[in-house]
Design a protein around this motif. Structure first.
Motif, PDB file in Angstrom:
ATOM      1  N   TRP A  35      -7.672  -4.341  -7.851  1.00  0.00           N
ATOM      2  CA  TRP A  35      -8.557  -5.428  -7.407  1.00  0.00           C
ATOM      3  C   TRP A  35      -8.697  -5.444  -5.892  1.00  0.00           C
ATOM      4  O   TRP A  35      -9.808  -5.590  -5.365  1.00  0.00           O
ATOM      5  N   SER A  36      -7.563  -5.305  -5.193  1.00  0.00           N
ATOM      6  CA  SER A  36      -7.636  -5.326  -3.725  1.00  0.00           C
ATOM      7  C   SER A  36      -8.430  -4.100  -3.248  1.00  0.00           C
ATOM      8  O   SER A  36      -9.271  -4.209  -2.348  1.00  0.00           O
ATOM      9  N   SER A  37      -8.191  -2.945  -3.891  1.00  0.00           N
ATOM     10  CA  SER A  37      -8.920  -1.715  -3.507  1.00  0.00           C
ATOM     11  C   SER A  37     -10.419  -1.944  -3.690  1.00  0.00           C
ATOM     12  O   SER A  37     -11.223  -1.578  -2.826  1.00  0.00           O
ATOM     13  N   TYR A  42      -0.379  -5.331   2.479  1.00  0.00           N
ATOM     14  CA  TYR A  42       0.912  -5.012   1.865  1.00  0.00           C
ATOM     15  C   TYR A  42       1.099  -5.808   0.578  1.00  0.00           C
ATOM     16  O   TYR A  42       1.163  -7.041   0.600  1.00  0.00           O
ATOM     17  N   ASP A  43       1.190  -5.074  -0.543  1.00  0.00           N
ATOM     18  CA  ASP A  43       1.317  -5.768  -1.838  1.00  0.00           C
ATOM     19  C   ASP A  43       2.164  -4.930  -2.807  1.00  0.00           C
ATOM     20  O   ASP A  43       1.870  -4.865  -3.986  1.00  0.00           O
ATOM     21  N   SER A  44       3.227  -4.281  -2.270  1.00  0.00           N
ATOM     22  CA  SER A  44       4.058  -3.442  -3.154  1.00  0.00           C
ATOM     23  C   SER A  44       5.460  -4.022  -3.278  1.00  0.00           C
ATOM     24  O   SER A  44       5.669  -4.959  -4.051  1.00  0.00           O
ATOM     25  N   PRO A  49       6.024   6.275  -4.108  1.00  0.00           N
ATOM     26  CA  PRO A  49       6.603   5.008  -3.641  1.00  0.00           C
ATOM     27  C   PRO A  49       6.324   4.810  -2.147  1.00  0.00           C
ATOM     28  O   PRO A  49       5.937   5.752  -1.456  1.00  0.00           O
ATOM     29  N   ASP A  50       6.560   3.573  -1.669  1.00  0.00           N
ATOM     30  CA  ASP A  50       6.378   3.267  -0.237  1.00  0.00           C
ATOM     31  C   ASP A  50       7.142   4.261   0.638  1.00  0.00           C
ATOM     32  O   ASP A  50       6.684   4.644   1.706  1.00  0.00           O
ATOM     33  N   ARG A  51       8.347   4.601   0.171  1.00  0.00           N
ATOM     34  CA  ARG A  51       9.094   5.684   0.813  1.00  0.00           C
ATOM     35  C   ARG A  51       8.866   6.920  -0.011  1.00  0.00           C
ATOM     36  O   ARG A  51       9.343   6.927  -1.166  1.00  0.00           O
ATOM     37  N   VAL A 103      -1.275   3.374  -1.262  1.00  0.00           N
ATOM     38  CA  VAL A 103       0.027   3.903  -1.707  1.00  0.00           C
ATOM     39  C   VAL A 103       0.430   3.125  -2.949  1.00  0.00           C
ATOM     40  O   VAL A 103       0.470   1.894  -2.920  1.00  0.00           O
ATOM     41  N   ASP A 104       0.695   3.830  -4.017  1.00  0.00           N
ATOM     42  CA  ASP A 104       1.112   3.111  -5.230  1.00  0.00           C
ATOM     43  C   ASP A 104       2.042   3.950  -6.090  1.00  0.00           C
ATOM     44  O   ASP A 104       1.750   5.098  -6.411  1.00  0.00           O
ATOM     45  N   MET A 105       3.145   3.335  -6.453  1.00  0.00           N
ATOM     46  CA  MET A 105       4.073   3.984  -7.378  1.00  0.00           C
ATOM     47  C   MET A 105       3.814   3.382  -8.754  1.00  0.00           C
ATOM     48  O   MET A 105       3.958   2.170  -8.938  1.00  0.00           O
ATOM     49  N   PRO A 106       3.393   4.211  -9.696  1.00  0.00           N
ATOM     50  CA  PRO A 106       3.171   3.655 -11.025  1.00  0.00           C
ATOM     51  C   PRO A 106       4.467   3.055 -11.573  1.00  0.00           C
ATOM     52  O   PRO A 106       5.554   3.459 -11.168  1.00  0.00           O
TER      53      PRO A 106
HETATM   54  C1  LIG Z   1       1.025  -6.783  -7.415  1.00  0.00           C
HETATM   55  S1  LIG Z   1       0.636  -5.161  -7.852  1.00  0.00           S
HETATM   56  C2  LIG Z   1      -0.680  -4.781  -6.751  1.00  0.00           C
HETATM   57  C3  LIG Z   1      -1.937  -5.539  -7.037  1.00  0.00           C
HETATM   58  C4  LIG Z   1      -3.134  -5.038  -6.278  1.00  0.00           C
HETATM   59  N1  LIG Z   1      -2.951  -5.115  -4.837  1.00  0.00           N
HETATM   60  C5  LIG Z   1      -4.369  -5.809  -6.696  1.00  0.00           C
HETATM   61  O1  LIG Z   1      -4.861  -6.666  -5.935  1.00  0.00           O
HETATM   62  O2  LIG Z   1      -4.852  -5.557  -7.811  1.00  0.00           O
HETATM   63  C6  LIG Z   1       1.960  -4.225  -7.193  1.00  0.00           C
HETATM   64  C7  LIG Z   1       1.826  -2.719  -7.307  1.00  0.00           C
HETATM   65  O3  LIG Z   1       2.750  -2.129  -6.393  1.00  0.00           O
HETATM   66  C8  LIG Z   1       3.447  -1.069  -7.031  1.00  0.00           C
HETATM   67  N2  LIG Z   1       4.768  -0.946  -6.394  1.00  0.00           N
HETATM   68  C9  LIG Z   1       5.872  -1.719  -6.548  1.00  0.00           C
HETATM   69  N3  LIG Z   1       6.882  -1.271  -5.793  1.00  0.00           N
HETATM   70  C10 LIG Z   1       6.418  -0.194  -5.121  1.00  0.00           C
HETATM   71  C11 LIG Z   1       6.980   0.708  -4.179  1.00  0.00           C
HETATM   72  N4  LIG Z   1       8.249   0.588  -3.771  1.00  0.00           N
HETATM   73  N5  LIG Z   1       6.209   1.701  -3.720  1.00  0.00           N
HETATM   74  C12 LIG Z   1       4.905   1.832  -4.114  1.00  0.00           C
HETATM   75  N6  LIG Z   1       4.326   1.024  -5.009  1.00  0.00           N
HETATM   76  C13 LIG Z   1       5.064   0.020  -5.508  1.00  0.00           C
HETATM   77  C14 LIG Z   1       3.520  -1.497  -8.488  1.00  0.00           C
HETATM   78  O4  LIG Z   1       3.748  -0.390  -9.328  1.00  0.00           O
HETATM   79  C15 LIG Z   1       2.151  -2.136  -8.674  1.00  0.00           C
HETATM   80  O5  LIG Z   1       1.206  -1.165  -9.027  1.00  0.00           O
END
Ligand SMILES: C[S@@+](CC[C@H](N)C(=O)[O-])C[C@H]1O[C@@H](n2cnc3c(N)ncnc32)[C@H](O)[C@@H]1O
Length: 265
Positions: free
Chosen positions: A129-131, A202-204, A181-183, A150-153
């Motif tokens: 959604w944010s994207s 930032y939303d991870s 992942p972020d790292r 950046v996104d970790m499934p």
């Molecule tokens: C709240 S959702 C993001 C929602 C998105 N921004 C939106 O508006 O639709 C969090 C996402 O961050 C990912 N995530 C969680 N921890 C993470 C990490 N350490 N590194 C990368 N991605 C991570 C999750 O797998 C998930 O896909």
């Protein structure tokens, strides 16, 4: 008694299974290592900290329009096209896997527009959604832009194919997803953006230690005048600590019961 023992056994089996999942995926090793280290560090995510953070955020919260205005963004504030969102909702409904909820889409859409941002980094995609709101704002002007996400499934959920599902094909040409992942994903994204970022979302990893790793890196990559936005700042006091200890120009807004922090560089 038997039931308690069985639950305990299942919990251990689940943890072991998760560990194996990570072990077979080298791109998650750094992330896993720090996740383990975190267990031995001070817990800054206690319910007490959350209450304090929520109180502080609530006292400082204003509407998203006012938040942008307070940070020096003048200009009209528009809502994302409703039709676009309707189609995106249809795409989201096709995902069999439930993922994290959306950010404040109008806030992001307007931030890109008012800032004329062309290099954007976001962490956390989920449905996308944010994207979608960032890419839609790019698409509506002559000089487009690039979004590095950046996104970790989610571990073990097999949701890779559904990450970013709400983003239509025509917007994907401005999009670069780092499925890690972020790292180390954040450092890779900053390199791709050539250390000159206009906007970060930032939303991870919302944990204190996750933020304490990511915020300084992203902040240093922001250009002067750039904007940093973090979701869920009520989870702990890291946002508070970051803005106070660096004397930063910040604003806070509320969206669907959660608080979003904005910082202008
Ligand atoms: C709240 S959702 C993001 C929602 C998105 N921004 C939106 O508006 O639709 C969090 C996402 O961050 C990912 N995530 C969680 N921890 C993470 C990490 N350490 N590194 C990368 N991605 C991570 C999750 O797998 C998930 O896909």
């Amino acid at each position: 008694m038997i039931f308690t023992k069985l639950t305990y056994f299942l919990e251990i089996a689940n943890r072991f299974d998760t560990l194996i999942w990570f072990l077979f995926r080298p791109k998650y090793w750094e992330h896993t290592f720090y996740k383990i280290i975190r267990k031995f560090l001070l817990n800054h995510d206690s319910p007490k900290d959350k209450i304090k953070a929520t109180k502080w955020a609530s006292l400082n919260s204003v509407s998203s329009r006012k938040a942008l205005l307070n940070l020096g963004f003048k200009g009209s504030y528009k809502n994302l096209n409703g039709n676009y969102l309707k189609h995106a909702k249809v795409r989201a409904s096709k995902s069999p896997i439930k993922m994290g909820g959306p950010a404040d889409l109008n806030l992001l859409y307007n931030s890109v527009k008012l800032l004329k941002a062309s290099r954007v980094i976001e962490t956390g995609v989920a449905y996308g959604w944010s994207s979608l709101s960032i890419l839609k704002a790019f698409s509506e002007r002559k000089k487009k832009g690039v979004l590095y996400s950046v996104d970790m499934p989610y571990p073990k959920k097999k949701n890779e194919d559904y990450v970013g599902i709400v983003v239509p094909k025509n917007l994907r040409k401005y999009w670069y997803i780092l499925r890690k992942p972020d790292r180390p994903g954040i450092i890779d994204a900053i390199k791709l953006a050539k250390h000159q970022v206009d906007l970060c979302h930032y939303d991870s990893d919302k944990n204190w230690w996750g933020r304490s790793y990511a915020f300084p890196l992203l902040w240093n990559a922001l250009r002067p005048g750039g904007l940093f936005i973090s979701d869920d700042i009520q989870d702990n006091l890291y946002f508070y600590y970051f803005v106070k200890s660096n004397s930063l120009n910040f604003a806070i807004t509320k969206h669907k019961g959660k608080f979003i922090g904005l910082i202008r560089k």
